[in-house]
Design an enzyme around this catalytic site. Structure first.
Site, mmCIF file in Angstrom:
data_model
loop_
_atom_site.group_PDB
_atom_site.id
_atom_site.type_symbol
_atom_site.label_atom_id
_atom_site.label_comp_id
_atom_site.label_asym_id
_atom_site.label_seq_id
_atom_site.Cartn_x
_atom_site.Cartn_y
_atom_site.Cartn_z
ATOM 1 N N VAL A 181 0.934 -1.317 -0.098
ATOM 2 C CA VAL A 181 0.103 -0.072 -0.157
ATOM 3 C C VAL A 181 0.840 1.257 -0.041
ATOM 4 C CG1 VAL A 181 -1.631 1.160 1.257
ATOM 5 C CG2 VAL A 181 -2.036 -1.269 1.283
ATOM 6 N N LYS A 182 0.803 1.927 -0.861
ATOM 7 C CA LYS A 182 1.484 3.154 -1.230
ATOM 8 C C LYS A 182 0.893 4.593 -0.559
ATOM 9 C CE LYS A 182 4.355 5.051 -4.805
ATOM 10 N NZ LYS A 182 4.472 5.258 -6.452
#
Length: 218
Positions: A86-87
């Site tokens: 997850v960025k």
């Protein structure tokens, strides 16, 4: 050093995978838009398609900027595939979200990092990766590789496990500079990776070998 490709183009990802040196993929909303990908369902389907090609981590970016929104989007993304990272943007709520995801065992990539202080906060929060933007710093007349060097020193001083993911790589010199400094990962376009293959003496040497061996194999 891990090699990630920074794109949402499936053909480029497949070409890099076929080369045998690809360790992962990073994407962002701009790269998705460049490929004409929009809408939640299409974006999710595209991430699944990327994960089907590569063996390593795939950074999928949240688009919310508030804590609750980032958590909701991040949990959906993380559930798509175990390769998903997850960025999250380097903002106050982003740091909170990174801590939440870290505590849940969800991998994260803290993006839009432009200072060592930001990188330190990301590591303290438990980020899997931190993404300093080398090329964008170069654009404002600041040597982006100096930031990589500073982060490397800080992380080594305290044993942080967060990996330094040198982002906004523009050309092969950036790759080599970051490798010399000790960046754990680089992410850039396929063209920068392929440019590492090139050297005029290799071309001229191969041409001579082929000429000298012409007709002698049979």
């Amino acid at each position: 050093m891990k090699f990630f490709i920074d794109t949402a183009n499936l053909q480029e990802i497949q070409e890099a995978q076929n080369l045998g040196v690809l360790d992962g993929v990073t994407t962002n909303p701009s790269l998705m838009a460049k490929e004409g990908i929009s809408g939640k369902d299409n974006i999710i389907a595209h991430y699944k398609a990327i994960c089907a090609i590569v063996d390593g981590d795939v950074s999928a970016e949240v688009i919310s900027t508030d804590y609750e929104g980032m958590i909701a989007e991040g949990e959906i993304l993380a559930a798509l595939d175990e390769k998903i990272v997850v960025k999250v943007p380097m903002i106050k709520d982003g740091i909170r979200a990174i801590r939440y995801f870290s505590d849940k065992g969800i991998k994260t990539n803290c993006t839009l990092v432009f200072s060592a202080g930001q990188a330190l906060l990301a590591a303290k929060a438990g980020a899997t990766y931190v993404s300093p933007f080398v090329g964008r710093l170069d654009d404002i007349s600041f040597d982006g590789t100096k930031l990589i060097e500073q982060i490397r020193t800080i992380y080594d001083n305290y044993g942080f496990e967060t990996e330094i993911l040198a982002a906004s790589i523009r050309h092969p010199v950036h790759i080599l500079q970051c490798a010399e400094i000790g960046a754990d990962v680089m992410t850039g376009p396929l063209s920068a990776i392929l440019a590492l293959l090139k050297h005029p003496l290799t071309d001229s040497g191969l041409e001579k070998f082929m000429k000298d061996m012409a007709g002698k194999w049979n």
